[in-house]
Write a protein that holds these residues in place. Structure first.
Motif, PDB file in Angstrom:
ATOM      1  N   VAL A  40     -32.272 -20.916  -6.753  1.00  0.00           N
ATOM      2  CA  VAL A  40     -31.487 -19.685  -6.905  1.00  0.00           C
ATOM      3  C   VAL A  40     -31.980 -18.924  -8.134  1.00  0.00           C
ATOM      4  CG1 VAL A  40     -29.214 -18.734  -7.460  1.00  0.00           C
ATOM      5  CG2 VAL A  40     -29.419 -20.519  -5.723  1.00  0.00           C
ATOM      6  N   GLU A  41     -32.161 -19.633  -9.234  1.00  0.00           N
ATOM      7  CA  GLU A  41     -32.596 -18.976 -10.464  1.00  0.00           C
ATOM      8  C   GLU A  41     -34.045 -18.512 -10.385  1.00  0.00           C
ATOM      9  OE1 GLU A  41     -31.681 -21.376 -13.857  1.00  0.00           O
ATOM     10  OE2 GLU A  41     -29.549 -20.850 -13.737  1.00  0.00           O
ATOM     11  N   ALA A  42     -34.897 -19.287  -9.714  1.00  0.00           N
ATOM     12  CA  ALA A  42     -36.302 -18.891  -9.581  1.00  0.00           C
ATOM     13  C   ALA A  42     -36.444 -17.633  -8.727  1.00  0.00           C
ATOM     14  CB  ALA A  42     -37.105 -20.034  -8.959  1.00  0.00           C
ATOM     15  N   LEU A  43     -35.560 -17.456  -7.761  1.00  0.00           N
ATOM     16  CA  LEU A  43     -35.658 -16.324  -6.845  1.00  0.00           C
ATOM     17  C   LEU A  43     -34.880 -15.092  -7.321  1.00  0.00           C
ATOM     18  CD1 LEU A  43     -35.295 -18.351  -3.546  1.00  0.00           C
ATOM     19  CD2 LEU A  43     -37.270 -16.939  -4.132  1.00  0.00           C
ATOM     20  N   PHE A  44     -33.809 -15.302  -8.091  1.00  0.00           N
ATOM     21  CA  PHE A  44     -32.944 -14.174  -8.446  1.00  0.00           C
ATOM     22  C   PHE A  44     -32.709 -14.006  -9.943  1.00  0.00           C
ATOM     23  CE2 PHE A  44     -31.639 -15.586  -4.155  1.00  0.00           C
ATOM     24  CZ  PHE A  44     -31.980 -14.451  -3.450  1.00  0.00           C
ATOM     25  N   GLY A  45     -33.142 -14.959 -10.748  1.00  0.00           N
ATOM     26  CA  GLY A  45     -33.018 -14.808 -12.188  1.00  0.00           C
ATOM     27  C   GLY A  45     -32.170 -15.885 -12.841  1.00  0.00           C
ATOM     28  N   PRO A  46     -32.391 -16.160 -14.119  1.00  0.00           N
ATOM     29  CA  PRO A  46     -31.643 -17.185 -14.853  1.00  0.00           C
ATOM     30  C   PRO A  46     -30.138 -16.927 -14.820  1.00  0.00           C
ATOM     31  CG  PRO A  46     -33.548 -16.452 -16.111  1.00  0.00           C
ATOM     32  CD  PRO A  46     -33.432 -15.511 -14.955  1.00  0.00           C
ATOM     33  N   GLY A  47     -29.383 -17.982 -14.519  1.00  0.00           N
ATOM     34  CA  GLY A  47     -27.932 -17.877 -14.511  1.00  0.00           C
ATOM     35  C   GLY A  47     -27.337 -17.191 -13.298  1.00  0.00           C
ATOM     36  N   TYR A  48     -28.193 -16.766 -12.371  1.00  0.00           N
ATOM     37  CA  TYR A  48     -27.706 -16.009 -11.209  1.00  0.00           C
ATOM     38  C   TYR A  48     -26.813 -16.878 -10.322  1.00  0.00           C
ATOM     39  CZ  TYR A  48     -27.781 -12.703  -7.294  1.00  0.00           C
ATOM     40  OH  TYR A  48     -27.424 -11.819  -6.315  1.00  0.00           O
ATOM     41  N   ARG A  49     -25.774 -16.278  -9.766  1.00  0.00           N
ATOM     42  CA  ARG A  49     -24.868 -16.963  -8.844  1.00  0.00           C
ATOM     43  C   ARG A  49     -24.836 -16.239  -7.511  1.00  0.00           C
ATOM     44  NH1 ARG A  49     -23.947 -22.105 -10.535  1.00  0.00           N
ATOM     45  NH2 ARG A  49     -23.800 -22.090 -12.818  1.00  0.00           N
ATOM     46  N   LEU A  50     -24.900 -16.997  -6.439  1.00  0.00           N
ATOM     47  CA  LEU A  50     -24.853 -16.418  -5.099  1.00  0.00           C
ATOM     48  C   LEU A  50     -23.522 -15.686  -4.896  1.00  0.00           C
ATOM     49  CD1 LEU A  50     -26.311 -19.414  -3.054  1.00  0.00           C
ATOM     50  CD2 LEU A  50     -27.506 -17.311  -3.739  1.00  0.00           C
ATOM     51  N   ARG A  51     -23.597 -14.563  -4.188  1.00  0.00           N
ATOM     52  CA  ARG A  51     -22.418 -13.723  -3.963  1.00  0.00           C
ATOM     53  C   ARG A  51     -21.922 -13.898  -2.531  1.00  0.00           C
ATOM     54  NH1 ARG A  51     -24.487  -8.036  -4.815  1.00  0.00           N
ATOM     55  NH2 ARG A  51     -26.421  -8.973  -4.079  1.00  0.00           N
ATOM     56  N   ALA A  52     -20.762 -14.506  -2.390  1.00  0.00           N
ATOM     57  CA  ALA A  52     -20.177 -14.725  -1.065  1.00  0.00           C
ATOM     58  C   ALA A  52     -19.642 -13.416  -0.498  1.00  0.00           C
ATOM     59  CB  ALA A  52     -19.057 -15.751  -1.152  1.00  0.00           C
ATOM     60  N   VAL A  53     -19.959 -13.145   0.782  1.00  0.00           N
ATOM     61  CA  VAL A  53     -19.464 -11.921   1.425  1.00  0.00           C
ATOM     62  C   VAL A  53     -18.611 -12.207   2.660  1.00  0.00           C
ATOM     63  CG1 VAL A  53     -21.350 -10.490   0.577  1.00  0.00           C
ATOM     64  CG2 VAL A  53     -21.605 -11.668   2.765  1.00  0.00           C
ATOM     65  N   PHE A  62     -20.160 -20.266   3.476  1.00  0.00           N
ATOM     66  CA  PHE A  62     -20.047 -18.813   3.471  1.00  0.00           C
ATOM     67  C   PHE A  62     -21.411 -18.133   3.536  1.00  0.00           C
ATOM     68  CE2 PHE A  62     -19.767 -20.485  -0.866  1.00  0.00           C
ATOM     69  CZ  PHE A  62     -20.790 -19.811  -1.520  1.00  0.00           C
ATOM     70  N   VAL A  63     -21.385 -16.909   4.048  1.00  0.00           N
ATOM     71  CA  VAL A  63     -22.560 -16.044   4.077  1.00  0.00           C
ATOM     72  C   VAL A  63     -22.691 -15.364   2.722  1.00  0.00           C
ATOM     73  CG1 VAL A  63     -23.585 -13.979   5.117  1.00  0.00           C
ATOM     74  CG2 VAL A  63     -22.365 -15.631   6.552  1.00  0.00           C
ATOM     75  N   CYS A  64     -23.902 -15.313   2.207  1.00  0.00           N
ATOM     76  CA  CYS A  64     -24.153 -14.681   0.909  1.00  0.00           C
ATOM     77  C   CYS A  64     -24.740 -13.276   1.093  1.00  0.00           C
ATOM     78  CB  CYS A  64     -25.116 -15.521   0.086  1.00  0.00           C
ATOM     79  SG  CYS A  64     -24.528 -17.197  -0.240  1.00  0.00           S
ATOM     80  N   ALA A  65     -24.616 -12.481   0.068  1.00  0.00           N
ATOM     81  CA  ALA A  65     -25.197 -11.139   0.101  1.00  0.00           C
ATOM     82  C   ALA A  65     -26.718 -11.179   0.014  1.00  0.00           C
ATOM     83  CB  ALA A  65     -24.638 -10.314  -1.066  1.00  0.00           C
ATOM     84  N   GLU A  66     -27.267 -12.244  -0.545  1.00  0.00           N
ATOM     85  CA  GLU A  66     -28.699 -12.338  -0.800  1.00  0.00           C
ATOM     86  C   GLU A  66     -29.484 -12.562   0.505  1.00  0.00           C
ATOM     87  OE1 GLU A  66     -26.383 -12.860  -4.253  1.00  0.00           O
ATOM     88  OE2 GLU A  66     -26.347 -14.061  -2.419  1.00  0.00           O
ATOM     89  N   ARG A  67     -30.672 -11.960   0.537  1.00  0.00           N
ATOM     90  CA  ARG A  67     -31.590 -12.120   1.672  1.00  0.00           C
ATOM     91  C   ARG A  67     -32.977 -12.489   1.152  1.00  0.00           C
ATOM     92  NH1 ARG A  67     -27.286 -11.894   3.456  1.00  0.00           N
ATOM     93  NH2 ARG A  67     -26.467 -10.762   5.275  1.00  0.00           N
ATOM     94  N   LEU A  68     -33.723 -13.226   1.958  1.00  0.00           N
ATOM     95  CA  LEU A  68     -35.052 -13.677   1.581  1.00  0.00           C
ATOM     96  C   LEU A  68     -36.055 -13.391   2.688  1.00  0.00           C
ATOM     97  CD1 LEU A  68     -34.148 -17.176   0.088  1.00  0.00           C
ATOM     98  CD2 LEU A  68     -34.791 -15.127  -1.206  1.00  0.00           C
ATOM     99  N   THR A  69     -37.331 -13.415   2.332  1.00  0.00           N
ATOM    100  CA  THR A  69     -38.416 -13.341   3.305  1.00  0.00           C
ATOM    101  C   THR A  69     -39.064 -14.718   3.402  1.00  0.00           C
ATOM    102  OG1 THR A  69     -38.863 -11.005   2.870  1.00  0.00           O
ATOM    103  CG2 THR A  69     -40.647 -12.295   3.842  1.00  0.00           C
ATOM    104  N   LEU A  70     -39.227 -15.196   4.627  1.00  0.00           N
ATOM    105  CA  LEU A  70     -39.952 -16.444   4.870  1.00  0.00           C
ATOM    106  C   LEU A  70     -41.416 -16.094   5.104  1.00  0.00           C
ATOM    107  CD1 LEU A  70     -37.589 -18.249   7.416  1.00  0.00           C
ATOM    108  CD2 LEU A  70     -37.438 -18.200   4.922  1.00  0.00           C
ATOM    109  N   VAL A  71     -42.315 -16.765   4.398  1.00  0.00           N
ATOM    110  CA  VAL A  71     -43.737 -16.477   4.509  1.00  0.00           C
ATOM    111  C   VAL A  71     -44.464 -17.731   4.994  1.00  0.00           C
ATOM    112  CG1 VAL A  71     -45.791 -15.677   3.318  1.00  0.00           C
ATOM    113  CG2 VAL A  71     -43.537 -14.846   2.599  1.00  0.00           C
ATOM    114  N   GLY A  72     -45.087 -17.626   6.156  1.00  0.00           N
ATOM    115  CA  GLY A  72     -45.828 -18.746   6.722  1.00  0.00           C
ATOM    116  C   GLY A  72     -47.304 -18.451   6.813  1.00  0.00           C
ATOM    117  N   PRO A  73     -48.091 -19.376   7.345  1.00  0.00           N
ATOM    118  CA  PRO A  73     -49.542 -19.194   7.447  1.00  0.00           C
ATOM    119  C   PRO A  73     -49.949 -18.026   8.343  1.00  0.00           C
ATOM    120  CG  PRO A  73     -48.940 -21.493   7.751  1.00  0.00           C
ATOM    121  CD  PRO A  73     -47.672 -20.716   7.786  1.00  0.00           C
TER     122      PRO A  73
END
Length: 214
Positions: A40-53, A62-73
């Motif tokens: 969580v901290e590596a992707l969004f910053g030190p001390g960051y907490r996921l935001r439940a929506v 719970f579903v979080c507000a945060e979204r990510l990209t999956l990168v494959g070969p």
């Protein structure tokens, strides 16, 4: 409302009560990511907490507000939802179809069984993490409370067949039963399986013995 209409309404409620008693609710689960604190901290910053929506049907999830990209070969998939709460170990659940798009072959596993699974790269606007393992296709399963397990004569770890009452009815084999007082009773399929049987919200299914496979 006249007497006939009242009678029809009462019969409809009775029929629904019977259906609810002998069948299980179904849910479709799309691709998603579970994150540990370090990631969580590596992707969004030190001390960051996921935001439940939005709360999920399973208690405490719970579903979080945060979204990510999956990168494959071979490719990437954007806007992948993060689910909370945080876990001890990060995990990514995709469908077999997603695996083709990413260029990865993910094994079918129950959530949490990450040993021997491949990795994947997770990317946000603020950071990137490459997992060494944790990528899987979620095995179809039944979350069920102890009381409901007794009612349906099911045991934890048992594998059953599951008949769906959907637009394109099918019988799924090798459906894992997971029993816990912390669960809400529901069948969980991934989107490949849900699309195959024509699942729509509110559909139900019935478990049958003899689904352990060969």
């Amino acid at each position: 409302m006249n007497v006939t209409a009242v009678h029809a309404h009462e019969m409809g409620l009775l029929a629904q009560a019977v259906i609810d008693r002998i069948t299980l609710p179904m849910e479709a689960s799309g691709r998603h990511v579970h994150l540990c604190r370090a990631h969580v901290e590596a992707l969004f910053g030190p001390g960051y907490r996921l935001r439940a929506v939005r709360e999920l049907s399973q208690p405490g999830q719970f579903v979080c507000a945060e979204r990510l990209t999956l990168v494959g070969p071979r490719g990437s998939i954007q806007n992948v939802v993060v689910l909370g709460p945080e876990r001890k170990e990060s995990q990514v659940e995709i469908s077999l179809t997603d695996g083709v798009a990413l260029g990865v072959k993910a094994p079918v596993r129950l959530s949490g069984d990450v040993e021997g699974t491949p990795g994947i790269t997770l990317r946000s606007d603020k950071g990137q993490v490459t997992l060494t393992h944790g990528l899987m296709v979620a095995k179809r399963h039944i979350h069920i409370t102890p009381a409901d397990a007794r009612r349906f004569h099911l045991a934890g770890g048992e594998r059953v067949r599951l008949r769906t009452f959907t637009a394109r009815p099918v019988i799924f084999e090798d459906v894992e039963v997971r029993v816990s007082p912390d669960f809400a009773t529901a069948v969980h399929l991934d989107y490949d399986e849900a699309n195959a049987c024509g699942f729509e919200k509110g559909d139900r299914a019935i478990p049958m013995s003899g689904g352990g496979g060969l």
